[in-house]
Design an enzyme around this catalytic site. Structure first.
Site, PDB file in Angstrom:
ATOM      1  N   HIS A 156      51.551  86.453   2.246  1.00 38.36           N
ATOM      2  CA  HIS A 156      50.256  85.788   2.511  1.00 38.36           C
ATOM      3  C   HIS A 156      49.091  86.555   1.865  1.00 38.36           C
ATOM      4  O   HIS A 156      47.971  86.483   2.350  1.00 38.36           O
ATOM      5  CB  HIS A 156      49.986  85.634   4.013  1.00 38.36           C
ATOM      6  CG  HIS A 156      51.161  85.142   4.796  1.00 38.36           C
ATOM      7  ND1 HIS A 156      51.398  83.808   5.022  1.00 38.36           N
ATOM      8  CD2 HIS A 156      52.182  85.813   5.383  1.00 38.36           C
ATOM      9  CE1 HIS A 156      52.513  83.672   5.728  1.00 38.36           C
ATOM     10  NE2 HIS A 156      53.007  84.873   5.961  1.00 38.36           N
ATOM     11  N   SER A 277      31.860  90.623 -22.308  1.00 34.77           N
ATOM     12  CA  SER A 277      30.953  89.521 -22.016  1.00 34.77           C
ATOM     13  C   SER A 277      29.762  89.618 -22.960  1.00 34.77           C
ATOM     14  O   SER A 277      29.325  90.714 -23.312  1.00 34.77           O
ATOM     15  CB  SER A 277      30.488  89.629 -20.565  1.00 34.77           C
ATOM     16  OG  SER A 277      29.243  88.978 -20.405  1.00 34.77           O
ATOM     17  N   LYS A 283      31.207  94.419 -18.465  1.00 33.41           N
ATOM     18  CA  LYS A 283      32.424  93.641 -18.249  1.00 33.41           C
ATOM     19  C   LYS A 283      33.557  93.946 -19.214  1.00 33.41           C
ATOM     20  O   LYS A 283      33.338  94.176 -20.392  1.00 33.41           O
ATOM     21  CB  LYS A 283      32.093  92.152 -18.376  1.00 33.41           C
ATOM     22  CG  LYS A 283      31.233  91.652 -17.243  1.00 33.41           C
ATOM     23  CD  LYS A 283      32.075  91.225 -16.087  1.00 33.41           C
ATOM     24  CE  LYS A 283      31.876  89.747 -15.910  1.00 33.41           C
ATOM     25  NZ  LYS A 283      32.843  89.110 -15.138  1.00 33.41           N
ATOM     26  N   GLU A 290      44.363  85.335 -18.258  1.00 36.09           N
ATOM     27  CA  GLU A 290      43.798  84.057 -17.814  1.00 36.09           C
ATOM     28  C   GLU A 290      44.236  82.917 -18.728  1.00 36.09           C
ATOM     29  O   GLU A 290      44.539  81.810 -18.275  1.00 36.09           O
ATOM     30  CB  GLU A 290      42.267  84.144 -17.772  1.00 36.09           C
ATOM     31  CG  GLU A 290      41.769  85.053 -16.654  1.00 36.09           C
ATOM     32  CD  GLU A 290      40.274  85.357 -16.748  1.00 36.09           C
ATOM     33  OE1 GLU A 290      39.550  84.648 -17.463  1.00 36.09           O
ATOM     34  OE2 GLU A 290      39.845  86.335 -16.103  1.00 36.09           O
TER      35      GLU A 290
END
Ligand code: ARG
Length: 460
Positions: A156, A277, A283, A290
């Site tokens: 979980h 970024s 970043k 992704e």
């Protein structure tokens, strides 16, 4: 337009109709398979006395020249040809004259395209298998290096019990191993040759289908000509195999994205596999992970598309089936790219072992072991569960871990606890005592790693 079928028509095809119908733009990918299949067909026709040996030699010579010229970039796929089959045949006729017109004896584009696609997929299965094998080798290396790298195991997405990085990666090893075996099954099942099935009903020429099947590396000829030209099951199977590969990669990527986040800091993706970024200088984004996760949808889409295309098609060949190509080609290229990039990313990733171990200690992942300690001292498990629940509550109130409680505090909750509780719930013990096969304990893991090595050697 250079068509193969003008005879019964009194009008030119409308240009838009031609464009809509044409497939050379994408089925040019099949040129090698188409030429190889044609060579086997021509040799068989000669063996059966349907072509003379001289005619065969001329045809083979022409086909070889076409293959060479395509590969050397001298022969371009010009759009006046409808598909790869027309392109090759028309070129053969250009080069060799009338003898080239004999190649299509006893053959249809329907069995031809069925053959080409099967051979293409068969080759691609081998390439995907190799990429998966390389990924498994990288995973195994990381596993061997991290038998004692403790980390929380989750259920979980809540910390559950401690495991090791080797054990966690071992789960993915199993998944990709199954993926290889699924691809192999698909490859085995598809390996019957449709050539010689004609348009749908075979042919009156005395073709030797066993011969062409063998020459092209198949286990034998298909046994029903109508099925042969309209079977696309193997594409649905391979798309389904690839969907599972992507699902596994996507789950793995999801974990890596979490682990690479500021909150987890379990791993750091190498600069070479990260992006920045344009506005936020701090970043470093896990774009590759992704993208692999994102491309999973694209491969599932191809599977859905193929299932839907096939669901209402009456026997035998129908033009709907031409839609099998773009999605399948795209899905195969996507999957191959994703496995290779994922492998590169995972093999260059830095594991922050201390952070992992600290995280495993902080989440009461040794609570089950504290309960097992009580059970070993004669407390029934259900009561032990309740007692450890009280310990955890006490720790939460004091903001400490189970290891940080004093023996007095333990004894206040249950007199059964003695000094050896600390040893029993140490991370080392919690993990390394779990030695049933498949568990994270060092002995069990070592056994499994040996099996994996043997597997990789036997399945190279
Ligand atoms: N381009 C076609 C395909 O991909 C080849 C078969 C054409 N057959 C036909 N009867 N029109 O399916």
């Amino acid at each position: 337009m250079a068509q193969l079928w003008g005879g019964r028509f009194t009008k030119e095809t409308d240009q838009l109709v031609y464009n809509f119908n044409a497939s050379l733009g994408f089925d040019q990918k099949l040129y090698k398979q188409d030429i190889t299949g044609s060579m086997a067909h021509a040799s068989m026709l000669a063996k059966q006395g349907i072509l003379t040996d001289e005619e065969k030699e001329e045809i083979l010579d022409g086909l070889k020249g076409i293959l060479k010229d395509i590969e050397e970039g001298k022969l371009l796929f010009s759009p006046e040809y409808e598909d790869i089959h027309s392109f090759v045949e028309a070129n053969l006729i250009d080069r060799k004259g009338d003898v080239g017109k004999k190649l299509h004896t006893g053959r249809s584009r329907n069995d031809q395209v069925a053959l080409d696609m099967k051979m293409y997929v068969r080759d691609e299965i081998k390439e995907m298998d190799l990429l998966l094998k390389e990924l498994l080798e990288s995973l195994l290396k990381i596993m061997e290096e991290n038998l004692h790298t403790y980390m929380p195991g989750f259920t979980h997405l809540q910390k559950a019990q401690p495991v090791t990085l080797a054990h966690h990666f071992g789960a993915y090893f199993e998944m990709f191993k199954r993926d290889r075996s699924r691809l192999a099954d698909t490859g085995k099942r598809l390996n019957l040759c449709p050539l010689g099935s004609g348009a749908l009903a075979g042919t009156t020429y005395p073709l030797d289908r066993e011969y062409t099947a063998k020459a092209l590396g198949f286990d034998g000829p298909t046994l029903n000509s109508m099925d042969s030209v309209s079977d696309r099951d193997y594409l649905i199977e391979v798309l389904s195999d690839m969907s599972l590969i992507m699902m596994h990669l996507s789950r793995f990527c999801e974990e890596i994205i979490l682990w690479n986040s500021n909150e987890y800091q379990f791993v750091e993706i190498d600069d070479g596999y990260s992006t920045g970024s344009s506005i936020m200088p701090q970043k470093k984004n896990p774009d590759i992970a992704e993208l692999v996760r994102g491309k999973t949808g694209r491969v599932y889409g191809a599977l859905m598309s193929m299932l839907t295309t096939m669901k209402g098609i009456p026997l035998a060949y129908n033009k709907d089936m031409q839609e099998d190509k773009e999605f399948t080609f795209d899905a195969i290229d996507t999957v191959k790219g994703c496995i290779a990039l994922f492998n590169g990313m995972v093999s260059t990733m830095e594991f922050k072992k201390e952070n992992m171990e600290r995280s495993a200690k902080n989440g009461f992942t040794n609570a089950t072991d504290a309960a097992d300690y009580l059970v070993n001292h004669g407390v029934p498990f259900r009561d032990a569960h309740g007692i450890v629940g009280q310990l955890v509550l006490h720790c939460i109130e004091k903001n400490i871990s189970l290891d940080e409680m004093s023996l007095e505090e333990y004894k206040a909750i249950s007199p059964v606890f003695e000094e050896d509780i600390y040893e029993a719930i140490s991370m080392k013990n919690c993990v390394e005592k779990r030695n049933t096969i498949g568990a994270p304990g060092t002995e069990a893991m070592k056994q499994v790693i040996e099996l994996h090595k043997k597997y990789l050697k036997e399945n190279s």
